[in-house]
Design a protein around this motif. Sequence first.
Motif, PDB file in Angstrom:
ATOM      1  N   MET A 135      22.457  35.734  34.467  1.00 10.96           N
ATOM      2  CA  MET A 135      21.853  36.690  35.346  1.00 10.96           C
ATOM      3  C   MET A 135      21.271  36.013  36.527  1.00 10.96           C
ATOM      4  SD  MET A 135      22.072  39.489  33.747  1.00 10.96           S
ATOM      5  CE  MET A 135      21.118  40.513  35.211  1.00 10.96           C
ATOM      6  N   GLY A 136      20.828  34.811  36.501  1.00  9.96           N
ATOM      7  CA  GLY A 136      20.572  34.169  37.790  1.00  9.96           C
ATOM      8  C   GLY A 136      21.617  34.172  38.851  1.00  9.96           C
ATOM      9  N   GLY A 137      22.808  33.783  38.273  1.00  5.89           N
ATOM     10  CA  GLY A 137      23.964  33.556  39.196  1.00  5.89           C
ATOM     11  C   GLY A 137      24.411  35.039  39.583  1.00  5.89           C
ATOM     12  N   LEU A 138      24.305  35.950  38.570  1.00  5.43           N
ATOM     13  CA  LEU A 138      24.742  37.281  39.121  1.00  5.43           C
ATOM     14  C   LEU A 138      23.700  37.767  40.364  1.00  5.43           C
ATOM     15  CD1 LEU A 138      26.377  39.837  38.636  1.00  5.43           C
ATOM     16  CD2 LEU A 138      24.793  40.514  36.929  1.00  5.43           C
ATOM     17  N   LEU A 139      22.562  37.801  39.908  1.00  2.00           N
ATOM     18  CA  LEU A 139      21.614  38.148  41.175  1.00  2.00           C
ATOM     19  C   LEU A 139      21.865  37.494  42.475  1.00  2.00           C
ATOM     20  CD1 LEU A 139      18.235  38.197  39.198  1.00  2.00           C
ATOM     21  CD2 LEU A 139      19.493  40.292  40.068  1.00  2.00           C
ATOM     22  N   VAL A 147      31.354  37.729  45.733  1.00  4.24           N
ATOM     23  CA  VAL A 147      32.022  38.298  44.475  1.00  4.24           C
ATOM     24  C   VAL A 147      31.359  37.780  43.439  1.00  4.24           C
ATOM     25  CG1 VAL A 147      34.061  38.601  43.152  1.00  4.24           C
ATOM     26  CG2 VAL A 147      34.405  38.934  45.364  1.00  4.24           C
ATOM     27  N   PRO A 148      30.505  38.369  42.408  1.00  7.70           N
ATOM     28  CA  PRO A 148      30.091  37.451  41.432  1.00  7.70           C
ATOM     29  C   PRO A 148      31.030  36.699  40.517  1.00  7.70           C
ATOM     30  CG  PRO A 148      29.310  39.880  41.353  1.00  7.70           C
ATOM     31  CD  PRO A 148      30.484  39.693  42.416  1.00  7.70           C
ATOM     32  N   LEU A 149      30.532  35.404  40.181  1.00 11.46           N
ATOM     33  CA  LEU A 149      31.193  34.411  39.428  1.00 11.46           C
ATOM     34  C   LEU A 149      31.601  35.079  38.161  1.00 11.46           C
ATOM     35  CD1 LEU A 149      29.874  30.919  40.176  1.00 11.46           C
ATOM     36  CD2 LEU A 149      32.003  32.034  40.974  1.00 11.46           C
ATOM     37  N   VAL A 150      30.384  35.778  37.593  1.00  3.57           N
ATOM     38  CA  VAL A 150      30.767  36.423  36.236  1.00  3.57           C
ATOM     39  C   VAL A 150      31.824  37.540  36.025  1.00  3.57           C
ATOM     40  CG1 VAL A 150      28.039  35.901  35.519  1.00  3.57           C
ATOM     41  CG2 VAL A 150      28.819  38.127  36.557  1.00  3.57           C
ATOM     42  N   LEU A 151      32.096  38.091  37.222  1.00  6.15           N
ATOM     43  CA  LEU A 151      32.875  39.261  37.059  1.00  6.15           C
ATOM     44  C   LEU A 151      34.336  38.850  37.828  1.00  6.15           C
ATOM     45  CD1 LEU A 151      30.769  42.045  38.367  1.00  6.15           C
ATOM     46  CD2 LEU A 151      31.313  41.341  36.047  1.00  6.15           C
ATOM     47  N   LYS A 152      34.708  37.365  38.068  1.00 10.36           N
ATOM     48  CA  LYS A 152      35.981  36.996  38.566  1.00 10.36           C
ATOM     49  C   LYS A 152      36.969  37.471  37.585  1.00 10.36           C
ATOM     50  CE  LYS A 152      35.328  35.279  42.470  1.00 10.36           C
ATOM     51  NZ  LYS A 152      35.493  33.824  42.704  1.00 10.36           N
ATOM     52  N   GLN A 153      38.137  38.159  37.909  1.00 11.62           N
ATOM     53  CA  GLN A 153      39.073  38.412  36.966  1.00 11.62           C
ATOM     54  C   GLN A 153      39.610  37.393  36.230  1.00 11.62           C
ATOM     55  OE1 GLN A 153      43.060  39.846  38.486  1.00 11.62           O
ATOM     56  NE2 GLN A 153      42.474  41.819  37.550  1.00 11.62           N
TER      57      GLN A 153
END
Length: 218
Positions: A135-139, A147-153
Amino acid sequence: MTTAQGLLWLLPFLDYASVAVFALTGALVASRAQLDIVGFIFIASLTATGGGTLRDVMLDRDVFWIVDPMMLGVATLAAVIVFFAAHLLESRYRAILWLDAFALAVAVPAGVAAALGQGMGWPVVLIMGMVTGCMGGLLRDVVCNEVPLVLKQGELYVSCAFAGGVAAVLAGLAGVEGGFALLTCALVTLTLRAGSLVFGWRLPVYRPRPPRTLPPKR
């Protein structure tokens, strides 16, 4: 785990390490956004405390950086260092990726330890590991319009946190001592994330297909 309560003594050390490394990534993202030093401190602190704050609120614990405000001092120091030294890095984005990988490998065990210390069952343990790690990286990325790293394809990220949590749970069920179970969690998380960065390890992604055309009714 029979030693679940004993894991709580490790939690401040894990939180300090997570705060320090995540704050560095936040400050590096702030450098890419060309913010002023106050912006650096804000993004670094948001990144460093975001996951742990949500974890503590969800577990009804005292929020870790309110209990120990020195955590914010660590984040601030990291931000100031990066403000004056970021230009020395050849590739700030590459540094962000690797620092973020190490931060993830520390934050996931911190979430696991907090949940186990509260006597939670394995589903909550897995969720808290992922929340604390991601969550910290997403915020950070959302606020800085990255582009959030957690959502990289297709990239392994949340799945690394999940696998690390599973490794800790399985290690505990196998009778592994709490500290070593958390070490297993960290190693699994880091290995998978590093493999994704170095070797391109990926999970299959959804590929849309055109809908089937039904034959006309007679």
